[in-house]
Design a protein around this motif. Structure first.
Motif, PDB file in Angstrom:
ATOM      1  N   LEU A 185      -2.197  -7.376 -13.085  1.00 29.80           N
ATOM      2  CA  LEU A 185      -2.427  -8.811 -13.200  1.00 29.80           C
ATOM      3  C   LEU A 185      -3.863  -9.086 -12.791  1.00 29.80           C
ATOM      4  N   GLU A 186      -4.593  -9.738 -13.694  1.00 27.83           N
ATOM      5  CA  GLU A 186      -5.975 -10.106 -13.420  1.00 27.83           C
ATOM      6  C   GLU A 186      -6.058 -11.614 -13.261  1.00 27.83           C
ATOM      7  N   SER A 187      -6.827 -12.070 -12.295  1.00 33.02           N
ATOM      8  CA  SER A 187      -6.981 -13.508 -12.094  1.00 33.02           C
ATOM      9  C   SER A 187      -7.728 -14.124 -13.276  1.00 33.02           C
ATOM     10  N   LEU A 188      -7.422 -15.391 -13.553  1.00 20.79           N
ATOM     11  CA  LEU A 188      -8.150 -16.109 -14.601  1.00 20.79           C
ATOM     12  C   LEU A 188      -9.577 -16.369 -14.129  1.00 20.79           C
ATOM     13  N   VAL A 189     -10.506 -16.295 -15.070  1.00 23.32           N
ATOM     14  CA  VAL A 189     -11.922 -16.474 -14.763  1.00 23.32           C
ATOM     15  C   VAL A 189     -12.438 -17.683 -15.544  1.00 23.32           C
ATOM     16  N   ALA A 190     -13.054 -18.621 -14.830  1.00 25.45           N
ATOM     17  CA  ALA A 190     -13.578 -19.842 -15.463  1.00 25.45           C
ATOM     18  C   ALA A 190     -14.967 -19.557 -16.036  1.00 25.45           C
ATOM     19  N   PHE A 191     -15.006 -18.800 -17.121  1.00 23.00           N
ATOM     20  CA  PHE A 191     -16.283 -18.386 -17.698  1.00 23.00           C
ATOM     21  C   PHE A 191     -16.758 -19.389 -18.740  1.00 23.00           C
ATOM     22  N   GLU A 192     -18.056 -19.340 -19.019  1.00 15.37           N
ATOM     23  CA  GLU A 192     -18.633 -20.198 -20.050  1.00 15.37           C
ATOM     24  C   GLU A 192     -18.595 -19.544 -21.418  1.00 15.37           C
ATOM     25  N   ARG A 193     -18.793 -18.237 -21.447  1.00 18.47           N
ATOM     26  CA  ARG A 193     -18.800 -17.520 -22.725  1.00 18.47           C
ATOM     27  C   ARG A 193     -18.568 -16.038 -22.456  1.00 18.47           C
ATOM     28  N   GLU A 194     -18.210 -15.335 -23.518  1.00 13.79           N
ATOM     29  CA  GLU A 194     -18.035 -13.895 -23.446  1.00 13.79           C
ATOM     30  C   GLU A 194     -19.240 -13.221 -24.088  1.00 13.79           C
ATOM     31  N   LEU A 239      -4.427  -6.996  -9.295  1.00 14.29           N
ATOM     32  CA  LEU A 239      -3.379  -6.371  -8.504  1.00 14.29           C
ATOM     33  C   LEU A 239      -2.484  -5.563  -9.430  1.00 14.29           C
ATOM     34  N   PRO A 240      -2.011  -4.394  -8.987  1.00 19.91           N
ATOM     35  CA  PRO A 240      -1.067  -3.620  -9.803  1.00 19.91           C
ATOM     36  C   PRO A 240       0.296  -4.303  -9.822  1.00 19.91           C
ATOM     37  N   VAL A 241       0.996  -4.158 -10.939  1.00 19.69           N
ATOM     38  CA  VAL A 241       2.338  -4.726 -11.106  1.00 19.69           C
ATOM     39  C   VAL A 241       3.237  -3.646 -11.678  1.00 19.69           C
ATOM     40  N   ASP A 242       4.266  -3.268 -10.909  1.00 22.68           N
ATOM     41  CA  ASP A 242       5.188  -2.221 -11.353  1.00 22.68           C
ATOM     42  C   ASP A 242       6.631  -2.690 -11.430  1.00 22.68           C
ATOM     43  N   ASP A 243       6.862  -3.968 -11.202  1.00 20.63           N
ATOM     44  CA  ASP A 243       8.192  -4.541 -11.384  1.00 20.63           C
ATOM     45  C   ASP A 243       8.073  -6.059 -11.302  1.00 20.63           C
ATOM     46  N   ASP A 244       9.182  -6.762 -11.547  1.00 26.55           N
ATOM     47  CA  ASP A 244       9.155  -8.223 -11.555  1.00 26.55           C
ATOM     48  C   ASP A 244       8.825  -8.796 -10.180  1.00 26.55           C
ATOM     49  N   ALA A 245       9.282  -8.143  -9.117  1.00 24.87           N
ATOM     50  CA  ALA A 245       9.000  -8.634  -7.768  1.00 24.87           C
ATOM     51  C   ALA A 245       7.506  -8.584  -7.481  1.00 24.87           C
ATOM     52  N   GLN A 246       6.841  -7.498  -7.890  1.00 22.41           N
ATOM     53  CA  GLN A 246       5.401  -7.404  -7.689  1.00 22.41           C
ATOM     54  C   GLN A 246       4.659  -8.442  -8.523  1.00 22.41           C
ATOM     55  N   LEU A 247       5.185  -8.762  -9.701  1.00 25.95           N
ATOM     56  CA  LEU A 247       4.565  -9.799 -10.518  1.00 25.95           C
ATOM     57  C   LEU A 247       4.603 -11.137  -9.794  1.00 25.95           C
ATOM     58  N   ALA A 248       5.747 -11.474  -9.236  1.00 21.83           N
ATOM     59  CA  ALA A 248       5.865 -12.730  -8.502  1.00 21.83           C
ATOM     60  C   ALA A 248       4.891 -12.770  -7.324  1.00 21.83           C
ATOM     61  N   GLU A 249       4.769 -11.665  -6.610  1.00 20.18           N
ATOM     62  CA  GLU A 249       3.853 -11.599  -5.479  1.00 20.18           C
ATOM     63  C   GLU A 249       2.400 -11.729  -5.936  1.00 20.18           C
ATOM     64  N   ALA A 250       2.071 -11.065  -7.022  1.00 21.62           N
ATOM     65  CA  ALA A 250       0.701 -11.109  -7.523  1.00 21.62           C
ATOM     66  C   ALA A 250       0.343 -12.510  -8.014  1.00 21.62           C
ATOM     67  N   LEU A 251       1.274 -13.160  -8.715  1.00 28.16           N
ATOM     68  CA  LEU A 251       1.009 -14.518  -9.177  1.00 28.16           C
ATOM     69  C   LEU A 251       0.847 -15.473  -7.996  1.00 28.16           C
TER      70      LEU A 251
END
Length: 363
Positions: A183-192, A125-137
């Motif tokens: 903001l990118e969601s965390l990914v439960a990956f095994e390896r890169e 999700l794009p984040v252009d201010d603190d309010a958008q960060l809260a919404e994205a999280l």
């Protein structure tokens, strides 16, 4: 330009770091001359190229000079000003195309592009201010990786949130520079893993085996071959790279980084429209390195073999790690490459080495 460039012609390179240095070395092996545009006069590439134009990457006079002396222009990093690439393209072929820069320079554009051609990424999700960060999280259950959309590399311009409340983020946007964020969601990956692939102007495609990568403090530490992934995952990485290259009308080598999941699927992390740190192992373990492959592609030569003749581990020498060079030179199975940088600073890539274990027959 569709014909093969004859030996003795000049290839222009924007950027004079270690990747530009290795491109110039590969070009010389194939009989080409190189001219590098780089504002730092004592850059690593200056030690091995035929000529350097010391000027900013977007200097109009320097760009005109580069175009005048070059049969084709390429670049060693993805933050080349798009306007500069477009200006050059009006009078000389630029490979890879400026469109690849446009996509790779903005993480929001990049992930939208990847999803648009059917390649999975983390949610974003794009984040252009603190309010958008809260919404994205809140949308990502209080966790995610906040990144600057442009210019971040080696872990810079990033902040990780884990299981955070979605309130109390006043000042975060300003602390990140007040620039557009994602903001990118965390990914439960095994390896890169990453794959280096090449496309020629006629659409020919070649890809190297995927490397398994380990990062420290946001900087690539090691790349190991073979990666501990099943064959179908490796094939999927190659197919994704080919899809990206074809969609961009790409010419040259590209690096594509993935998260490998437990079920064998892949989540694309980012693309790099250039030769890539995680492909340095190809110098020691392949007949044709990623650097020669890139020069072959942009010069209109046939793409070379990507067959790996050895298992290997490539390791970066960061900062004072370069002091290990004498001991590494004493090891019989190590290929060392130093970048000619005078000052070893924390976090600075000073060189790399690849430890090889030959495999017979080639795998």
């Amino acid at each position: 330009m569709s014909a093969m460039l004859p030996a003795g012609t000049t290839i222009g390179i924007i950027g004079g770091g270690q990747l530009g240095r290795m491109l110039a070395m590969a070009a010389a092996r194939l009989g080409y001359r190189t001219v590098v545009l780089e504002p730092q006069a004592d850059c690593p590439a200056a030690q091995v190229c035929n000529r350097q134009i010391v000027a900013a990457y977007d200097d109009p006079a320097a760009l005109a000079e580069l175009a005048a002396v070059s049969a084709v222009v390429t670049y060693e990093f993805e933050n080349v000003p798009v306007a500069a690439a477009n200006a050059l393209a009006a009078s000389v072929p630029v490979r890879p195309p400026a469109r690849a820069l446009e996509v790779a320079q903005d993480r929001l554009v990049e992930k939208t592009f990847l999803n648009g051609i059917g390649i999975a990424t983390a949610r974003f999700l794009p984040v252009d201010d603190d309010a958008q960060l809260a919404e994205a999280l809140a949308a990502f259950d209080g966790s995610g990786v906040l990144k600057t959309r442009r210019m971040g590399y080696d872990g810079k311009g990033q902040r990780v949130f884990r299981n955070m409340e979605t309130v109390g983020f006043d000042g975060t946007f300003a602390a990140m520079g007040g620039v557009p964020l994602i903001l990118e969601s965390l990914v439960a990956f095994e390896r890169e893993v990453s794959v280096l692939a090449a496309r020629a102007a006629d659409g020919a495609f070649a890809a190297y085996d995927p490397a398994e990568n380990v990062h420290r403090d946001g900087i690539l530490h090691t790349s190991t071959l073979p990666a501990t992934i099943p064959p179908q995952t490796a094939a999927a990485a190659h197919e994704a790279a080919r899809t990206i290259l074809d969609a961009l009308g790409y010419v040259g080598v590209i690096g594509v980084e993935f998260f490998a999941m437990a079920d064998g699927s892949l989540i694309a992390n980012e693309i790099a429209p250039r030769v890539h740190n995680s492909g340095h192992w190809t110098e020691a373990a392949c007949l044709v390195s990623q650097f020669e492959q890139h020069i072959r592609a942009v010069a209109g030569l046939p793409l070379g073999s990507t067959v790996r003749h050895a298992d290997c581990v490539m390791e970066n020498l960061i900062g004072d790690d370069v002091g290990r060079a004498p001991a590494l030179l004493a090891e019989p199975d190590v290929m060392l490459h130093l970048y000619g940088k005078a000052e070893a600073r924390p976090g600075r890539k000073m060189g790399h080495f690849t430890r090889v274990t030959p495999t017979f027959p080639p795998s």
